[in-house]
Each structure stands twice: as C-alpha cells, then as structure tokens.
Design a protein around this motif. Structure first.
Motif, PDB file in Angstrom:
ATOM      1  N   SER A 257       0.825  -1.207   0.000  1.00 44.38           N
ATOM      2  CA  SER A 257       0.000   0.000   0.000  1.00 44.38           C
ATOM      3  C   SER A 257       0.859   1.257   0.000  1.00 44.38           C
ATOM      4  O   SER A 257       0.669   2.152  -0.828  1.00 44.38           O
ATOM      5  CB  SER A 257      -0.915   0.041   1.224  1.00 44.38           C
ATOM      6  OG  SER A 257      -1.645  -1.143   1.337  1.00 44.38           O
TER       7      SER A 257
ATOM      8  N   PRO B 234      -5.336  -6.502  -4.226  1.00 42.23           N
ATOM      9  CA  PRO B 234      -6.008  -5.602  -5.181  1.00 42.23           C
ATOM     10  C   PRO B 234      -6.667  -4.408  -4.484  1.00 42.23           C
ATOM     11  O   PRO B 234      -6.548  -3.271  -4.937  1.00 42.23           O
ATOM     12  CB  PRO B 234      -7.066  -6.498  -5.837  1.00 42.23           C
ATOM     13  CG  PRO B 234      -6.583  -7.893  -5.646  1.00 42.23           C
ATOM     14  CD  PRO B 234      -5.743  -7.898  -4.403  1.00 42.23           C
TER      15      PRO B 234
ATOM     16  N   THR C  31       0.423   1.651   7.438  1.00 41.27           N
ATOM     17  CA  THR C  31       1.224   0.826   8.342  1.00 41.27           C
ATOM     18  C   THR C  31       0.774  -0.637   8.401  1.00 41.27           C
ATOM     19  O   THR C  31       1.378  -1.429   9.136  1.00 41.27           O
ATOM     20  CB  THR C  31       1.212   1.423   9.758  1.00 41.27           C
ATOM     21  OG1 THR C  31      -0.131   1.744  10.097  1.00 41.27           O
ATOM     22  CG2 THR C  31       2.039   2.695   9.827  1.00 41.27           C
TER      23      THR C  31
ATOM     24  N   THR D  83       0.062 -15.501  -5.185  1.00 41.79           N
ATOM     25  CA  THR D  83      -1.055 -14.669  -4.752  1.00 41.79           C
ATOM     26  C   THR D  83      -2.343 -15.080  -5.439  1.00 41.79           C
ATOM     27  O   THR D  83      -2.361 -15.344  -6.644  1.00 41.79           O
ATOM     28  CB  THR D  83      -0.786 -13.180  -5.065  1.00 41.79           C
ATOM     29  OG1 THR D  83      -0.431 -13.067  -6.439  1.00 41.79           O
ATOM     30  CG2 THR D  83       0.334 -12.627  -4.211  1.00 41.79           C
TER      31      THR D  83
HETATM   32  C1  LIG Z   1      -1.000 -15.701   4.930  1.00 39.90           C
HETATM   33  C2  LIG Z   1      -1.452 -14.587   4.068  1.00 39.90           C
HETATM   34  C3  LIG Z   1      -1.594 -14.748   2.714  1.00 39.90           C
HETATM   35  C4  LIG Z   1      -2.058 -13.743   1.909  1.00 39.90           C
HETATM   36  N1  LIG Z   1      -2.201 -13.969   0.572  1.00 39.90           N
HETATM   37  C5  LIG Z   1      -2.697 -13.011  -0.218  1.00 39.90           C
HETATM   38  C6  LIG Z   1      -2.883 -13.261  -1.613  1.00 39.90           C
HETATM   39  O1  LIG Z   1      -2.573 -14.334  -2.109  1.00 39.90           O
HETATM   40  N2  LIG Z   1      -3.448 -12.300  -2.375  1.00 39.90           N
HETATM   41  C7  LIG Z   1      -3.822 -11.085  -1.850  1.00 39.90           C
HETATM   42  O2  LIG Z   1      -4.356 -10.262  -2.571  1.00 39.90           O
HETATM   43  N3  LIG Z   1      -3.617 -10.817  -0.535  1.00 39.90           N
HETATM   44  C8  LIG Z   1      -3.059 -11.747   0.284  1.00 39.90           C
HETATM   45  N4  LIG Z   1      -2.851 -11.466   1.616  1.00 39.90           N
HETATM   46  C9  LIG Z   1      -3.143 -10.121   2.109  1.00 39.90           C
HETATM   47  C10 LIG Z   1      -1.923  -9.165   1.929  1.00 39.90           C
HETATM   48  O3  LIG Z   1      -0.902  -9.556   2.795  1.00 39.90           O
HETATM   49  C11 LIG Z   1      -2.313  -7.722   2.226  1.00 39.90           C
HETATM   50  O4  LIG Z   1      -3.379  -7.329   1.403  1.00 39.90           O
HETATM   51  C12 LIG Z   1      -1.178  -6.730   1.996  1.00 39.90           C
HETATM   52  O5  LIG Z   1      -0.002  -7.164   2.554  1.00 39.90           O
HETATM   53  C13 LIG Z   1      -1.543  -5.378   2.578  1.00 39.90           C
HETATM   54  O6  LIG Z   1      -0.488  -4.490   2.409  1.00 39.90           O
HETATM   55  P1  LIG Z   1      -0.267  -3.225   3.354  1.00 39.90           P
HETATM   56  O7  LIG Z   1       0.808  -2.443   2.730  1.00 39.90           O
HETATM   57  O8  LIG Z   1      -1.542  -2.537   3.600  1.00 39.90           O
HETATM   58  O9  LIG Z   1       0.215  -3.819   4.760  1.00 39.90           O
HETATM   59  P2  LIG Z   1       1.575  -4.587   5.154  1.00 39.90           P
HETATM   60  O10 LIG Z   1       1.891  -5.590   4.147  1.00 39.90           O
HETATM   61  O11 LIG Z   1       1.344  -5.043   6.539  1.00 39.90           O
HETATM   62  O12 LIG Z   1       2.704  -3.463   5.122  1.00 39.90           O
HETATM   63  C14 LIG Z   1       2.800  -2.469   6.103  1.00 39.90           C
HETATM   64  C15 LIG Z   1       4.223  -1.927   6.138  1.00 39.90           C
HETATM   65  O13 LIG Z   1       4.281  -0.842   7.062  1.00 39.90           O
HETATM   66  C16 LIG Z   1       5.422  -0.995   7.903  1.00 39.90           C
HETATM   67  N5  LIG Z   1       5.118  -0.328   9.178  1.00 39.90           N
HETATM   68  C17 LIG Z   1       4.222  -0.702  10.109  1.00 39.90           C
HETATM   69  N6  LIG Z   1       4.185   0.193  11.125  1.00 39.90           N
HETATM   70  C18 LIG Z   1       5.084   1.165  10.807  1.00 39.90           C
HETATM   71  C19 LIG Z   1       5.485   2.364  11.448  1.00 39.90           C
HETATM   72  N7  LIG Z   1       4.953   2.756  12.605  1.00 39.90           N
HETATM   73  N8  LIG Z   1       6.418   3.135  10.854  1.00 39.90           N
HETATM   74  C20 LIG Z   1       6.944   2.758   9.677  1.00 39.90           C
HETATM   75  N9  LIG Z   1       6.605   1.633   9.010  1.00 39.90           N
HETATM   76  C21 LIG Z   1       5.660   0.848   9.574  1.00 39.90           C
HETATM   77  C22 LIG Z   1       5.586  -2.490   8.024  1.00 39.90           C
HETATM   78  O14 LIG Z   1       6.898  -2.817   8.408  1.00 39.90           O
HETATM   79  C23 LIG Z   1       5.230  -2.950   6.610  1.00 39.90           C
HETATM   80  O15 LIG Z   1       6.336  -2.893   5.773  1.00 39.90           O
HETATM   81  C24 LIG Z   1      -2.377 -12.493   2.444  1.00 39.90           C
HETATM   82  C25 LIG Z   1      -2.224 -12.302   3.834  1.00 39.90           C
HETATM   83  C26 LIG Z   1      -1.767 -13.333   4.632  1.00 39.90           C
HETATM   84  C27 LIG Z   1      -1.643 -13.121   6.122  1.00 39.90           C
END
Ligand SMILES: Cc1cc2nc3c(=O)[nH]c(=O)nc-3n(C[C@H](O)[C@H](O)[C@H](O)COP(=O)(O)OP(=O)(O)OC[C@H]3O[C@@H](n4cnc5c(N)ncnc54)[C@H](O)[C@@H]3O)c2cc1C
Lengths: 655, 245
Positions: free
Chosen positions: A158, A549, A332, A192
């Motif tokens: 994200s 997505p 985050t 994924t």
């Molecule tokens: C087992 C599993 C399988 C999955 N498989 C799929 C799949 O096949 N297809 C799919 O579409 N989705 C899948 N997902 C969902 C997918 O993981 C999420 O949709 C995606 O990772 C969301 O991204 P994000 O950036 O919002 O959060 P995150 O991936 O959690 O990234 C957040 C980032 O912010 C950083 N951060 C956190 N707090 C702070 C802070 N205070 N200061 C600075 N940095 C910080 C973290 O270190 C991390 O790098 C799966 C999830 C799991 C648990």
C-alpha cells in the motif's frame, strides 16, 4: 462587522426529510412550521432531500428573494454536509459562517423511537440553532501555502503504491519504513490469489521502482516519533536507527553475513530458520543494504575485515530527521492474529500446527525448506486447514472478517495439491467468502481439485490433540456433534489484527481508531481514505483488512486525495481561531502560558496578548483561562454558545 | 420533559462518537441535547452554569480519551474544572452527580448511547432543582467568571502540566472557590436588595461578621461595590456600583 450586527437578522430554516430517514420519526413539516414562528425567521420550509440539486437551488433562490442573512439546515451530521451547504450559501453571496447546521438525523431520528418526543427534540435543536445563528459573525478563511511533499508511513504494497502515485505526479515523497526493507507482508507471500502469480515476481520490480524514483526518498529502519503542524505544513520527526553499515557504501555483496559468527532467528522466515547478525531480511530486499543486529552483534570485527566497500561502521548513531511535508499517508498495515491466544488449537505445542503465513514461507522456493513442505521430517499426507482463526470471533474480541483468509486458504490448498498430488486436503470453513473479482472461480477451482470443504459453525469449539507419535487430531464440536480429523499438518488461517502499536501511532497522528482498532476514516462510504485530521490519509490494511487488489486501489485513491492540496499549492484553514479584545486584555499572559501551540505572544508596546493566526488551532483553552473575558474563539464565543443553550432549553430556567 | 440534559461534545471524538451511535441506530433517551464545541477544554464552567440556569437538570462534557486530545491537553483542563464545579455542587447540595465528564472515542457509539442513558437515569433520581438553586448557580457563575479563580485555575493547569502535586492544587482551588463563592453571595445580596450593612448581610447569609466584612473589602477593592453611609460601628453600609461582566 458592526454593520453586520446592526443589520436585521433574516433567517431561513430548512428542515430535511432525508427521505424517510428523518421524516419517519420526526415530523419535519411540523418542525418547519414551528421554526417559522421563531425570532428572525423569515422563511422556513421542509424538503424531501435538502442536499439534492433542487434543494440547494431552493436555498440559493430564497437567499436572494428573501434577503436572508442567516441559513439553517436541519438534516444530517455537519460532518456530512456542512461543507456542502456552506458552499451553497457562498454561491448565493452569503458568508459561509452565517450558515448553521442542525443534526436531526444521527442525533435524533436514528436514535429515538417516540415520534412526538423526537419531534419536540428536533424543535429544541432548531430553536437553539436559530438563537445561535442570530449572533454568528461572518468570517474569512485563511489561506496557507502547502509544502509540496508527502510523507508515506509504511512501505508495504500500500505504502509503495501510494508513494509511487504521488511521486509520479511530481511531488517529493518521503517513504518511512520501520523494517530494514520495504515490501511488508506481500514480500513474505509465495503465490497470490486469485491468479497464482508469484508474489516476489510482481512485487520486486515495484520495490526497485520505489528505490529508483527520483522523487522518492526511502527512509528505512526508521520510525515516526512525532508529528506537529497541520495540513500544508507538517513537521514529522523520524528516528532512523543505526544499521552500523553505511547505506551509501554497502554494495549488498553479503560477504559480511558469510563471515558473521552470530546466528539468530530469522523473523522474516517467522523463526522457521536462522540468519546471521549481519543480514538482509530476504535476498530481494530494497534497499539492498546489510544491517548489523544491534543487540546481537559481538563487534568481533570479522565483517569489517572482509567488507571491501568499507561500509561497516560500528560508530554509527541513531539519526533524528525532521521532514517537512504538506500531507501524510498512513500505510502501516496489519499484524497477523497470534494463535497463542487460542491455546486449544495447539500452536507451538505441536510442530504440526502452523499459521498461514508460516505456510507461505514453507512452500516458497527461497524459503527455509527450499519450497518443500516438510513436517516432522516428512511430507504430510493429511492436511487440514482451519479458517477464521482470530476473525469473526467475538470471544476473542475480533468480530470483523479479515477478508483475505478464505481465499488464501483456497490458495494454500491448491498449492498443497500441486506439491503433494495425493494429499488428502480438508478445509474447515465457516462461510466461504469469495466476493472479489475472480474469487468464486478460484474457489470452484479448489473444489474441482478434490479439496474437501467441511463446514463448521461460527461458534464451533475446536481443539487439537496428539493422536499418534507425530500426528494430531483436530476436533470440532458444534450443533452437528463432535467430529475428528487426523492430520500431519494443520494450517491456521490467522486473520489480520491492528498493528500492536496502532494506538500509539494513532495518537502521534491525532487520528482515531475504530472499536476494532483499525484506523478510522472520515466517512466509510464517501470519504474512505480521508481522516478527520486534515491532510492525513489512509491506505491499505491499517484502515481495515483487505487483499492486495483492494490495498493497491486504496493506496492510489489515498495518493489522489493527498495530491489535491499538493497540486493546489494552498489550503484554506478554518478561521475558527482565537481573538483578543484588546480593550479587555489586562496583559496577565495566562493564556500565553496555557497555549499548546505557542500561538499567543505578548505585545510589549501595547501590553496585550496577540494571536498568531497561522499557529492557532482554535481549541479555546485560552478563552477558558482568560480572567478578564478578553479572549474568545471565533464562531464559539460565549454569547453565541449562551444563545444556543438558552434556545435549546427554553422555555426553561429554574422557576 | 424531565430531566433536560445538555451534552457538550468535542468536535473530534465525542461528536463523531454520537454520530456513530446514530449511524448504528443505538437508541438512547431523548433528553439529551448536544452542543458541539471544538474541544472539551473550551467548556468553561461558565457555559455549564449557564446551561443549569437556563433549565438544564444535568450537564455532560464529553471529550477525547486521556492522551488522545486533538489539542494536547484540553480534556484534562475540562476535567479539572468540572471536578471543582462538582465539588461545589455537592457542597451547596445541588447534587454533584448532575455533572459528568466522559471520554468518548469516535468509534464509541455504543458507549455514547449507554453513558447518556445512564446519566439521564442518574439525574432523574436526583430530581429537579430546588427553587433557591438559581441564586446559588448565579453566584457560582460569577465565581467562575471571576478573575481570581480563573487566574488560579490557569496557574494550576500550568503547574500540573509540569508535574506539580495535584492534590495540593486541588485543595487550594477548592479553598479559593469557596472564598469567592462567599464574596459573590455578598455581591448578589447587595445587588438584589440595594444598600445593606455588613451586619444585615452577614445575618442573611449565615456568615460571620468578620467574613462578611472581608468580602465587602474585597468587593470594594475590585471596584464592584462602593462605600455608602457609615453607621455606628465598622460594619457599615455599602451599595454596589458596577454590574456583571
Ligand atoms: C497468509 C497470508 C496470505 C495472503 N495472501 C494473499 C494473496 O494471495 N493475495 C492477496 O491479494 N492478498 C493476500 N494477503 C493479504 C496481503 O498480505 C495484504 O493485502 C497486503 O499485505 C496489505 O499491504 P499493506 O501495505 O496494507 O500492509 P503490510 O503488508 O502489513 O505493510 C505495512 C508496512 O508498514 C510498515 N510499518 C508498520 N508500522 C510502521 C510504522 N509505525 N512506521 C513505519 N513503518 C511501519 C511495516 O513494516 C510494513 O512494511 C495475504 C495475507 C496473509 C496473512
């Protein structure tokens, strides 16, 4: 202003039906009729949807035709439509702050059932507003410049997409990531859903794009410590932790890790394997810069000897950075639910029981087992997946659905089938939620591959026990009785939870959390990426659990919203700030000392306090402190609030 | 309708919390009327007293949870002031429970509804104000708008923010507030009845001659009353000059 005050007040009151949302409980027409009898009211109408085009047109026409100088709309929350109606009155030439809104939906029709009493309450609310409005004064909005930069916090998928979208528009982006590499959870995934493309293959190029982008400054291994200021002018203090490796010099060759004598658990592999104290979390890490684990490095000096780039620096200190930006995007992410909170599931008790994320690492060819599914030294034959672990579970306090576990479990089952064609695969599910594009098809594919879907009820009791030397029995008890499933491998579909530090982070940003702990948007439907704190936006799983997505779509939305003030170059600030009546100020400076923003200062010549309008946020603490009645907050002056109180309560008063 | 409740809600937490109750259709009694303010710290006890004088039977001040104030510390200030007011309400037998400070997060719609329902019941049990309450409430309003207590409250906020002993301050504030109440009761009596001597005022208010005399002196110093005829002893007569602020 004097002119304004002497002008006779001519108020128009509009009482909305909001379809039946208000009118089913509150007699809107009756309230309008009542309003027409109030002092200063020259026209009062009820209307089906006041916010509609013709509704707005009606108000504009009335302002002209009846010479209105006050407008009151009794409808929904001002948090919803105050901006809408302020614009309407402005279009008709009236100052926006001569408009007053009455909340007879959220605060009345939706929360009461007795029609008569609710209508009485609505009348009181309108009377309060009419009284208050008569004392309102026109105010001018202030304009402030916007620093053309954006801070994105969190470098998961994200945060990466939000950063790329803002940077592509030509603005400076600081991407602050707390780990040593960006990528977030997606970097840990194997394939994924629903397309089964390899996660690293689609993510890595984007990570590189982020690092290479000329407008993005990547700040990894760093955390936000404080945020000051307001939309347009934020000051974000960031602590960048020492890596003991010079980021500029490190070539990522990995010689340091090879010679490092200290082996510790690898969090990226969820403890399934070890790593050195000199490390990158995974081979495709961005930036590809090694880090010496501060608590574990023995300062033996071996890495220093082998590092040709001379990048090792034991003297490195944590750095304090102060970033200036006009907007902030929070991205985050989430934590996965800790299955130890449900001890009966046997996680950590039996090596056969693992989480979904651990499964991702197990089947990953660059994972700890090189992509082989091995449990207790052999390939499992009976595999059981348990869905909704820590989601849809009121007992544990997580009522929400985590939205991605149904599909990732289907994915895991399909991947298991691919690796172990003769495996006996069972999924214990509650309801299969296959709502996304291509999801239903993906689910059908799993069924077609001979994967058994066995339904358990939402409140089923589940526990595991050892059944023979290295197998476990998964027991399910619900209204269908007790059923047992023998397994070599049990995978818990653990859901998403708010970050463990979400509360602290929300406090730093001055944003709110929902009851479930995820960050709260301004409006779930209409402002899904805004927060009530101007200039701060949300992207990805920090707002609610979602798949990739949806995370990417939301990140792009947040970037688009955040870019508006950046593009405009200036923002309007609400003029609801303190003002000093110099005639009354005695120069005691009590207010100056109470002000949290240093917005008040003492004018030595005039011997009075003066307000710095750019710094004042209008909280009103100064006016509560002022001993002489000199200090007030515009739009919330004592006499305005008094009038509202009297209006709300009249006829009233003790005896 | 009894009881009538005024609820001051801060713009950032409590007001959206009330909205959230609405969106979720959590029902609560119709008695409460909400007034939006930017911060609970803006809720001057003067506003609260105005609400009581205008006919409210109970007043709630709702702000952000501790540590979550949108403006750093406004919620603590609200709490400090309302606590003092509550103390005076109990002391003058007006029912301190008619006043409540609550922390409501934007997501706490259910809590908003529950707290409101509970408060309405509490106030219902206390009952309506006695007739004489109005006079005391007006004196309290004068007290809280009076220079001395405001300066003391301001000083307390600053000291407490920098870690001073809270209890000691609380006691001092109570003492000042009580003294000020006496003073403004004397003023109120003179306002109502015109010129009176110290002796008569003391009798009417059940105060000692000495206390009353001190109040006269203070009021004179502050330019609120003026000396009138002098009788046989020093408990002479005064009228009042300047009206309220
Ligand atoms: C087992 C599993 C399988 C999955 N498989 C799929 C799949 O096949 N297809 C799919 O579409 N989705 C899948 N997902 C969902 C997918 O993981 C999420 O949709 C995606 O990772 C969301 O991204 P994000 O950036 O919002 O959060 P995150 O991936 O959690 O990234 C957040 C980032 O912010 C950083 N951060 C956190 N707090 C702070 C802070 N205070 N200061 C600075 N940095 C910080 C973290 O270190 C991390 O790098 C799966 C999830 C799991 C648990």
């Amino acid at each position: 202003m004097e002119e304004m005050r002497s002008e006779r007040v001519r108020t128009g009151v509009y009482v909305c039906h909001c379809g039946v949302n208000i009118a089913a409980i509150v007699d809107s027409a009756g309230v309008a009729k009542f309003a027409s009898s109030l002092p200063g009211v020259v026209i009062a109408r009820d209307y089906l949807y006041t916010c509609s085009d013709p509704g707005q047109e009606m108000i504009r026409n009335d302002i002209k035709e009846y010479g209105l100088n006050r407008v009151i709309v009794a409808s929904c929350s001002p948090r919803m439509h105050e901006p809408t109606f302020r614009k309407v009155v402005e279009e008709a030439g009236l100052n926006a702050y001569l408009f007053e809104m009455v909340n007879i939906r959220e605060h009345c029709s939706w929360v009461h059932t007795d029609k008569e009493k609710a209508t009485e309450k609505a009348k009181d609310l309108v009377r309060g507003a009419v009284a208050r409005a008569s004392l309102l004064e026109p105010l001018e909005r202030m304009k402030v410049g916007v620093i053309p930069a954006c801070v994105v916090v969190g470098g998961g998928v994200s945060g990466m997409f939000a950063a790329l979208s803002v940077a592509d528009k030509g603005f400076k982006v600081y991407l602050v990531e707390k780990e040593t590499s960006i990528g977030g959870h997606m970097a840990q995934l194997d394939k994924t859903f629903p397309t089964l493309d390899c996660s690293a293959c689609i993510l890595t190029p984007k990570m590189v794009d982020v690092a290479r982008h000329k407008n993005i400054e990547l700040i990894t291994y760093a955390e936000v410590e404080s945020v000051e200021g307001y939309i347009g002018n934020f000051k974000v203090r960031v602590k960048k932790k020492a890596r003991y490796v010079d980021e500029e010099k490190c070539t990522g060759c990995g010689e340091c890790a090879k010679v490092c004598p200290v082996t510790i658990t690898n969090e990226f592999e969820l403890g399934l394997s070890g790593r050195k104290a000199a490390y990158v979390p995974f081979p495709q890490a961005v930036p590809l810069v090694y880090t010496l684990e501060r608590d574990r490095c023995m300062r033996c000096g071996l890495c220093e000897v082998v590092c040709e780039a001379e990048a090792i620096n034991y003297e490195q200190r944590d750095e304090e950075l102060e970033l200036e930006a006009g907007v902030i995007i929070a991205a985050t992410g989430y934590d996965t639910f800790d299955p130890l909170k449900k001890p009966k599931l046997g996680y950590k008790e039996f090596p056969n029981v693992i989480t979904g994320l651990e499964f991702e690492r197990l089947i990953n060819s660059s994972g700890p087992t090189g992509g082989e599914i091995v449990i207790n030294g052999k390939e499992p034959k009976d595999v059981v997946f348990i869905q909704c672990v820590g989601s849809r579970d009121k007992e544990i306090g997580n009522e929400y659905c985590s939205r991605f576990c149904c599909m990732y479990t289907a994915k895991h089952a399909l991947l298991t089938r691919e690796h172990i064609p003769d495996a006996n695969i069972t999924i214990l599910y509650t309801d299969v939620r296959a709502f996304g594009k291509g999801f239903e098809e993906f689910y059908n594919r799993a069924r077609d591959e001979g994967i058994k879907y066995v339904r358990k009820e939402i409140d089923a009791k589940i526990w595991t026990e050892r059944c023979d030397s290295d197998r476990v029995m998964v027991n399910v008890e619900d209204s269908m009785g007790v059923r047992g499933f023998e397994a070599d491998l049990v995978v818990l579909a653990t859901g998403a939870t708010p970050r463990s530090d979400a509360k602290e982070f929300a406090r730093i940003l001055r944003i709110s959390q929902r009851a479930d702990g995820f960050f709260m948007e301004t409006h779930q439907k209409l402002q899904p990426v805004d927060t009530p704190t101007g200039g701060i936006f949300l992207a990805g799983c920090c707002q609610s659990p979602k798949d990739i997505p949806d995370s990417v779509a939301q990140a792009c939305a947040a970037a688009a919203r955040a870019s508006i003030p950046l593009m405009k170059g200036e923002v309007e600030i609400e003029p609801l700030i303190a003002s000093v009546d110099e005639a009354f100020c005695v120069g005691c400076r009590s207010c100056e000392m109470i002000c949290a923003y240093e917005a008040l200062s003492f004018d030595d010549k005039k011997r009075v306090v003066v307000v710095n309008e750019a710094l004042c946020k209008g909280c009103g603490s100064c006016s509560t402190t002022c001993p002489s009645g000199a200090m007030s907050v515009k739009h919330y002056m004592d006499r305005q609030v008094f009038a509202q109180i009297d209006g709300l309560l009249s006829p009233g008063g003790i005896m | 309708m009894f009881p009538k409740i005024i609820t001051f809600c801060c713009n950032w937490c409590a007001y959206p919390g009330a909205d959230f109750a609405g969106i979720s259709h959590f029902k609560y009694p119709v008695n409460a009327r909400i007034i939006r303010v930017m911060c609970s710290g803006r809720v001057d006890p003067g506003l609260v007293l105005e609400a009581f004088i205008s006919g409210a039977d109970g007043v709630m001040v709702m702000g952000c949870h501790p540590g979550e104030c949108h403006y750093e510390h406004g919620n603590y200030e609200a709490e400090r002031r309302i606590k003092l007011l509550r103390y005076l309400f109990d002391k003058y037998e007006l029912g301190g429970k008619r006043l409540r400070v609550e922390w409501i997060a934007a997501s706490e719609g259910r809590k908003f509804a529950e707290v409101t329902a509970d408060f309405v019941e509490t106030v219902r049990k206390i009952g309506a104000f006695q007739e004489k309450a109005r006079e005391i409430l007006e004196v309290m309003k004068d007290t809280f708008y009076g220079e001395r207590l405001r300066l003391a409250l301001g000083a307390a906020s600053r000291a407490l923010d920098s870690g001073a002993d809270g209890e000691k301050y609380e006691e001092t504030l109570k003492k000042i507030a009580e003294e000020e109440m006496k003073k403004y009761r004397v003023l109120q009596t003179l306002r109502k009845e015109g010129e009176l001597c110290v002796r008569v005022v003391a009798e009417k208010l059940g105060l000692s001659l000495r206390e009353t005399f001190d109040c006269f002196l203070d009021l004179k110093h502050e330019g609120l009353i003026e000396e009138g005829d002098i009788g046989e002893d020093r408990y002479m007569i005064y009228g009042f000059v300047r009206g309220e602020r």
